[in-house]
Every structure is written in structure tokens, then in C-alpha cells.
Write an enzyme that holds these catalytic residues in place. Structure first.
Site, PDB file in Angstrom:
ATOM      1  N   ARG A 169       5.344   1.020  -1.985  1.00  0.00           N
ATOM      2  CA  ARG A 169       5.527   1.336  -0.566  1.00  0.00           C
ATOM      3  C   ARG A 169       4.155   1.548   0.061  1.00  0.00           C
ATOM      4  O   ARG A 169       3.134   1.523  -0.635  1.00  0.00           O
ATOM      5  CB  ARG A 169       6.351   2.610  -0.414  1.00  0.00           C
ATOM      6  CG  ARG A 169       5.772   3.788  -1.196  1.00  0.00           C
ATOM      7  CD  ARG A 169       6.487   5.087  -0.928  1.00  0.00           C
ATOM      8  NE  ARG A 169       6.148   6.132  -1.878  1.00  0.00           N
ATOM      9  CZ  ARG A 169       5.043   6.862  -1.850  1.00  0.00           C
ATOM     10  NH1 ARG A 169       4.137   6.634  -0.921  1.00  0.00           N
ATOM     11  NH2 ARG A 169       4.819   7.795  -2.749  1.00  0.00           N
ATOM     12  N   GLU A 199       0.641   4.554 -12.605  1.00  0.00           N
ATOM     13  CA  GLU A 199       1.921   4.151 -12.030  1.00  0.00           C
ATOM     14  C   GLU A 199       1.665   3.308 -10.794  1.00  0.00           C
ATOM     15  O   GLU A 199       0.530   3.198 -10.323  1.00  0.00           O
ATOM     16  CB  GLU A 199       2.778   5.367 -11.669  1.00  0.00           C
ATOM     17  CG  GLU A 199       2.158   6.279 -10.623  1.00  0.00           C
ATOM     18  CD  GLU A 199       3.003   7.516 -10.371  1.00  0.00           C
ATOM     19  OE1 GLU A 199       4.163   7.539 -10.801  1.00  0.00           O
ATOM     20  OE2 GLU A 199       2.494   8.457  -9.746  1.00  0.00           O
TER      21      GLU A 199
END
Length: 616
Positions: free
Chosen positions: A297, A293
Site C-alpha cells: 500500500r 516485510e
């Protein structure tokens, strides 16, 4: 460069962003809830705005209140930190629509990587290796069971919108699939509002390897090498390091090139992390590492990358958000030494890692050459029940892996926190585990050996002797010695066991209790009984809180005479009342409790002294 920045977060990441912004001459604005009115990030910012009640869903997760604070203070940009609204594309778009600078990736990039199944399809198209599995739209249980059989057990069921270990189930055999699927879907629906799942082949010797990537608004994307985050507890990272042990140059080059392709596939801007799962059964090999994944951020563990590259990733975030290009090229980046990070939490490993809340009456961090502490609290601050109980990130850099490991272990061992419990001794044991020392950790290590790591150590005999010397009265007249010094004794109660400690000399000014720290663990030692000046055993009568709770009644006063078994006070804890009584006849020599007071476990609430006996 932007001139003013609102940090839409709290704790150590807010303090971390403020530190770099101040270096760049940027005015900083903090936001805070009721519980955080005295928080460190509020104190360190140039300005602070109250945004609501303590619960995050009524403050830090309310985008409208964040935007209102930005408008009120004239903020030019918003940095989301990590967690909370950092990967919320709707919030990112609302920031942009308000005419503010969003210090993060484009909302479209967040959306592209937000659902695990869609992200994996996109990555496969971009030439990034993905874990074998099923990512289709058909969510019929029978169809999913058939796909799991095709993949081959064991398999992992994962919520497509999941994260943080939620919405994830390991299934060892076909008989367990139906129940595990239903459980996973229920949790996914409750946590993410989306019960769709994907199925992956479960890797038997998994290692969690991730690559730090960075993009700018000019089409440039670079990587800053890899981190190993394999030491996990229930899918939560415990200790991270960079680079990854056992990573050869050829595998690193291929892995990092895949990560850059992944970032370019979604036109990525800012700091991001491409997470991979590796089959470590035969070492790290490029053909056994698959995309898992992307985190759109800044990561909690970004300091280890900063330590080995010399890059301030927050500074890069602010410069890129201001429209500047990435300040260096890929060829300018290299690896210098080794870095490790441990997450120091206010939690009690001996009680299933339950959060430990309360006032940090003592907070001291161990120091080391190459050491770094990122924290959002200070001595005297409160650890509240409303947020993640992280006290600090403890980071150590060394010339090589062993030096970094030893420095981190020393820093944790030398840390002292009281009365709040921490996982420091657990972290030290993890760092000293033979598999970690050898660099052969997989994600199941703590699941296998974590029970032994969680056992609370006892203070050493040397530490108990030092404590006893401070607590036991000196013998006779100071300076007078007849032959050898007499042997004095103190008795401590530890985990219900009475431990006898003999010492040669005592203190001329004995204390009632003493706080000792060792191997990252803290104890407030009060003698159960001790020898008096003339050699007779005298009871200390220490009345300690058996667990954290609230004093709801105090039945005695200081100086009052009591008899054995007399009720002293009542403590409410775990929705139950606990009556504490006098252990023997005596006098209330000390009283530290008042009705309504919140107390921590082992807090000294009262002390009973035996009544002086009349001479015969």
C-alpha cells in the site's frame, strides 16, 4: 483516466488523495461515520456518503458498506488509502468483482506478502537477502525453543500475520523464551486470528531502512530510493527521513535492486514498500541489510519520498490504476536534497502518550521554506476517541540533512494546539538529540532516552514575563510616572509549584488568562495571585480542571458569595468524582462550567475573587 473516485478512508490520507484527484479533474467521493460527519475529508470531497456508526468495525472496516456507497454514487474506482481495508485482499477482490477499478496491487500480490514467513521464503527464492531465522510450520514450543537456540540469543518472536508492533516479543535468554512465546501467540490470535510465529535473529544495533517501489500493469517496476524510519517508539515510527543517513551509492544501488527484485517476484502493481532491517553497528553495508516485510500500500511516510524525487505518488497510483505505464524510467529518477517527516499526534507524552481528545480550539502549524503540512483536521474540529489520533504530518525539505532537520524543528516549535495535548515538544527534543543530529539513530533510541524527551517543558522566564504583563493591572493613572516604574508581580502555579514573576509594567486592560505557546507546547496561564493596583496581593482564585472529564454538578452561580472550602462543582474523570472548592472567601467572578459539559485538562472552570474589604 478514471473519472470518479471513492476514497475508502478518512483523515489526512483521504484529504491527501482528494487533493491530487482534484488536480487531475477526478470527481471525489468521501465516506464517513457518525463521528466524522463534520470531518475535513467530508468537507473537501465533491460528494460524501454516510456508512455507519463511529466505531471503525461498523463503518470503515465494513467492505459491503463501502461498495454500496460506490454503487450509490456511481464511483468508477476505489482508493483504500492506508490502514483499514488497504491490505485486505478479499476486499480488493470484491472491488474488482463489482466491476470497479482497485487503486492498489493485485489481490494475489497482497496475499503473497501478507504472511511474514511465506513472504520471506519467497524473497529468499528471488535472491533477496533475508534475516537469519526460523520460518517453518512446526509450531511446537519445544521445537521453536530449539530453533531459537540454533539462531542464538537475543531473538525476536514475530506473529506471521502481525503488523504495527503487535504480536512481537524480544527474548534475551532461553529462560524467558517459553513465557514470551505464549504471550506472543495469545496476542497474535486475538489481533490477527492466527497464532503462528516465526523467529528471527535480533539485531543489536538495528536500523529500519525501507525502499519505495512502484509497478505498473505493463511489467515495469522502478524504485524511488530509500527512507530511514529508525526513530521509533514501541515499533511505531516517529520521524522518517529520505534519503537514509550514511548510505553510500554502492550500498544504495544494491539495496534498491533487491527491492525491485522483491516487487517483481510478486508481479507488483502500484505503490509499495520493501522494508529492511540493517545492522548499523559498522555503518550501512549491503551484506548487513536484510528483508523484513513488504507493505502492499501507500505508506504514511510517502511525502518524504515525494519531496526528494518531485514525484506525486498518488498521481502515479491513479494513472497506473487507469492502465497507464509508469511515466518515467529508472534513469529519470534522482535524489534532490533531504526531507524529514514528523507525526504530530493528539497525545500527552507526560501521561504515557495517552490520546488527548476534544475540540481543537486553537490549531496553528509552523511555517518554513520547504515546509509541508498534510492534515485531516481544522481549527474547531474534534479529535475523537474512535480513530488514530494523528493531527498532521509535518514535513520539511532542505538542501541537506541539517537544513531539513532545522526547518522541521522550527515548524514543530512554532505550532500551537489547544486545549488538546500534542507530542510536539517530544518531537523537537527527538530532533535535537545528539544521536539524531549525528545521523546515528537506531530503533532503540527512544527506548533508552525517551523518558527525558517526554518530560513536559516549562515556559521560559521571558514567556512568563510577557504573560504576566498581560495579566497584571497597570500602576496608577496611565501616563503618570514618579521616578522608576514600580515593580509588579504575578504568581503562577505550574506542576504544583508556585512561580513568582516580577515585571516593570502591567496592562491597561489586563486579561483573566492568556494562552502562550513555546517549543511546540501550549499553556493557558491564569495567575494564582497577582498584585492589585495599589500593590496589595490579590488572589485570582482560578479553578482549573485537574484532568479531562465531565462536569456532573455545578453548585454555585456567577456573582454568588462563597466561603473558603465551599463546594463549587464536581468533575467526573477516570471513573472518579473530583470536588472542586473555593480556595478562599470571595465572589464567583466567572463561571465557565455547566452540568454535562466535557472539559479538557487545565480548562478555566471558574474564578473566585476576594471580597472587597470594608475601609477601617
Amino acid at each position: 483516466m478514471i473519472k470518479s473516485l471513492l476514497i475508502a478512508n478518512r483523515g489526512e490520507i483521504a484529504c491527501r488523495v482528494i487533493r491530487t484527484a482534484r488536480k487531475l479533474g477526478i470527481r471525489t467521493i468521501a465516506v464517513y461515520s457518525d463521528a466524522d460527519a463534520q470531518a475535513l475529508h467530508v468537507r473537501e470531497a465533491d460528494e460524501a456518503v454516510h456508512i455507519g456508526p463511529s466505531a471503525a468495525r461498523e463503518s470503515y472496516l465494513v467492505g459491503e458498506r463501502i461498495l454500496a456507497a460506490a454503487a450509490q454514487t456511481g464511483a468508477e474506482a476505489i482508493h483504500p488509502g492506508y490502514g483499514f481495508l488497504s491490505e485486505n485482499s478479499a476486499f480488493a477482490q470484491s472491488v474488482i468483482d463489482a466491476g470497479l477499478v482497485w487503486v492498489g496491487p493485485n489481490p494475489a500480490s497482497i496475499d503473497a506478502m501478507g504472511l511474514k514467513d511465506a513472504a520471506k521464503k519467497l524473497m529468499a527464492q528471488a535472491g533477496v537477502p533475508v534475516t537469519p531465522g526460523y520460518m517453518g510450520e512446526n509450531q511446537d514450543p519445544d521445537h521453536l525453543a530449539a530453533e531459537a537456540a540454533k539462531i542464538g540469543y537475543p531473538v525476536l518472536i514475530k506473529a506471521v500475520a502481525g503488523g504495527g508492533g503487535k504480536g512481537m516479543r524480544l527474548v534475551e535468554n532461553p529462560d524467558a523464551f517459553t513465557d514470551a512465546l505464549a504471550s506472543c501467540q495469545r496476542e497474535a490470535a486475538a489481533s490477527f486470528g492466527n497464532d503462528h510465529v516465526l523467529i528471527e535473529k535480533y539485531i543489536l544495533s538495528p536500523r529500519h531502512i525501507e525502499v519505495q517501489v512502484f509497478g505498473d500493469k505493463h511489467g515495469n517496476v522502478v524504485h524511488l530510493f530509500e527512507r530511514d524510519c529508525s526513530l521509533q517508539r514501541r515499533h511505531q515510527k516517529v520521524i522518517e527521513e529520505a534519503p537514509a543517513p550514511g548510505m553510500d551509492a554502492a550500498t544504495r544501488a544494491e539495496l534498491c535492486a533487491s527491492a525491485v527484485r522483491a516487487a517483481k517476484a510478486v508481479d507488483y502493481v502500484g505503490a509499495g514498500t520493501i522494508e529492511f532491517i540493517a545492522d548499523g553497528s559498522e555503518g550501512l553495508r549491503a551484506d548487513r541489510i536484510w528483508f523484513m516485510e513488504m507493505n502492499t500500500r501507500l505508506q504514511v511516510e510517502h511525502p518524504v519520498t515525494e519531496e526528494i524525487t518531485g514525484v506525486d505518488l498518488v498521481e502515479w497510483q491513479l494513472r497506473v490504476a487507469s492502465g497507464e505505464p509508469i511515466p518515467v524510467s529508472q534513469d529519470d529518477l534522482g535524489i534532490d536534497g533531504w526531507a524529514m517527516e514528523a507525526r504530530l499526534y493528539a497525545e500527552d507524552p507526560a501521561k504515557g502518550f495517552l490520546p488527548s481528545i476534544g475540540k481543537l480550539e486553537l490549531l496553528q502549524f509552523g511555517e518554513s521554506e520547504g515546509g509541508r503540512i498534510d492534515t485531516g483536521v481544522y481549527e474547531g474540529a474534534e479529535v475523537s476517541p474512535f480513530y488514530d489520533p494523528m493531527i498532521a504530518k509535518v514535513i520539511a525539505w532542505g538542501q541537506d540533512r541539517e537544513e531539513a532537520r532545522e526547518r522541521l524543528s522550527d515548524m514543530l516549535s512554532d505550532s500551537a494546539v489547544w486545549p488538546v495535548k500534542t507530542n510536539a515538544s517530544f518531537l523537537v527534543k527527538a530532533l535535537e538529540h545528539p544521536d539524531f543530529v549525528a545521523g546515528t539513530v537506531d530503533t532503540g533510541l527512544i527506548g533508552r532516552d525517551g523518558e527525558a524527551m517526554a518530560q513536559v517543558p516549562q515556559p521560559s522566564t521571558e514567556m512568563l514575563e510577557a504573560a504576566a504583563a498581560a495579566l497584571v493591572p497597570a500602576y496608577g493613572t496611565p501616563g503618570l510616572r514618579l521616578n522608576a516604574a514600580p515593580v509588579r508581580k504575578a504568581w503562577f502555579l505550574l506542576d504544583g509549584q508556585e512561580i513568582e514573576i516580577a515585571i516593570g509594567e502591567g496592562s491597561d486592560d489586563p486579561a483573566e488568562s492568556v494562552l502562550v505557546t513555546e517549543q511546540g507546547q501550549a499553556w493557558q496561564l491564569t495567575p494564582w495571585r497577582r498584585e492589585g493596583v495599589h500593590g496589595a496581593a490579590a488572589g485570582s482564585g482560578a479553578i482549573l480542571a485537574p484532568m479531562p472529564g465531565k462536569v456532573i454538578a455545578v453548585e454555585v452561580e456567577a456573582g454568588q458569595t462563597v466561603i473558603a472550602g465551599q463546594k463549587l462543582l464536581t468533575l467526573e474523570a477516570m471513573k472518579m468524582e473530583h470536588t472542586l472548592t473555593a480556595p478562599f472567601d470571595g465572589v464567583v467572578a466567572e463561571l465557565n462550567a455547566a452540568a454535562g459539559q466535557q472539559v479538557q485538562v487545565e480548562a478555566l472552570l471558574a474564578r473566585i475573587e476576594e471580597a472587597a474589604k470594608e475601609p477601617a
